[in-house]
Design an enzyme around this catalytic site. Sequence first.
Site, PDB file in Angstrom:
ATOM      1  N   CYS A 118     -10.718  25.202  85.792  1.00 28.89           N
ATOM      2  CA  CYS A 118      -9.643  25.944  86.318  1.00 28.89           C
ATOM      3  C   CYS A 118     -10.023  26.349  87.716  1.00 28.89           C
ATOM      4  O   CYS A 118      -9.304  26.751  88.633  1.00 28.89           O
ATOM      5  CB  CYS A 118      -9.563  26.879  85.569  1.00 28.89           C
ATOM      6  N   HIS A 252      -5.953  32.445  90.129  1.00 30.38           N
ATOM      7  CA  HIS A 252      -5.635  31.615  88.968  1.00 30.38           C
ATOM      8  C   HIS A 252      -4.992  32.399  87.909  1.00 30.38           C
ATOM      9  O   HIS A 252      -5.301  33.370  87.758  1.00 30.38           O
ATOM     10  CB  HIS A 252      -6.956  31.079  88.591  1.00 30.38           C
ATOM     11  N   ASN A 282      -1.421  28.787  81.531  1.00 32.63           N
ATOM     12  CA  ASN A 282      -2.509  28.517  82.481  1.00 32.63           C
ATOM     13  C   ASN A 282      -2.431  26.958  82.596  1.00 32.63           C
ATOM     14  O   ASN A 282      -2.672  26.082  81.714  1.00 32.63           O
ATOM     15  CB  ASN A 282      -3.764  28.831  81.724  1.00 32.63           C
TER      16      ASN A 282
END
Length: 325
Positions: A118, A252, A282
Amino acid sequence: MTSKPPVSVELVGVGGYLPERIVSNDALAGLVDTSDAWIRERTGITQRHLAAPHETAAFMGTEAARRALHAAGIEAADVDAVILATSTPDQAFPATALRVQAALGARRGFGFDVSAACSGFIFALATAEAFMRCGRARTVLVIGSEVFSRILDWSDRGTCVLFGDGAGAVVLRAGEAGSGRGILSSHLHGDGTSGDLLYVDGAVGLRDASGYLRMNGREVFRHAVAKLSASVDEALAANGLGHADIDWLVPHQANKRIIDAIGRKLDLPAERVVVTVDRHANTSAASIPLALAEAVGDGRIRRGDLVLMEALGGGLTWGSALVRL
């Protein structure tokens, strides 16, 4: 041997791509033991985009890159490098970045993939910055593209409800040093001893494993708040700035509770934090450029704004970047 003149690394275009298919929380409730209320309360997610068979990491990355180039007013032929962050490449090799390069018709320069989960977009951005500051490239496409739906265990409600698919891209261009614009600094970190908190249990070299994402959510949450807060402070300290100097936080998009916790630590009002996790879920390395593309596209983020980006992912990896648009 003469030294190359210093340059600024300016972000001149941004674009995003989301798959056409939208899947609600209620739809997932038909697959696993969950509910819309359960997902919303714990994550802030209401829906996610899931890729169709043709929407590969290369396909989505190419579409996002085209939109970023259009926004920048730059032709693909002028691109010196394509750096693509992904944990879900279409193939072990060639690199997804090279598939994108070919699809765009960007015939010169080089391309490669970055794997930092990520945090991948921050790592790819910092890598591009390094190439540009040493004069190896003047125009670079930095892309995050993920198809996490293809590595999810759809019987595990602790992970399958959290992720979505998509791609985001930015165009970086070398400018004159001292312009005040561009990447002010980037900061990268990794801790391999925490690798078992968030990982995929298979790969090309592990044929006997399932290849599904596995996560210790409670521990990842704890690490995220502490490490991201420290990384944010590191970026500000490196530039002699304080919390009040930040115009926008583009984090993020992993979990609304993590985003809210970082915002509180920075004393940033909610209206100065870009949030897309509710609609995108996500999207891993794609989440920051997707959020940036949305906020630039709707006029919230404007030229001259100071933007702080940060992410944490499996590895563990984490980092931040401070950019003046």
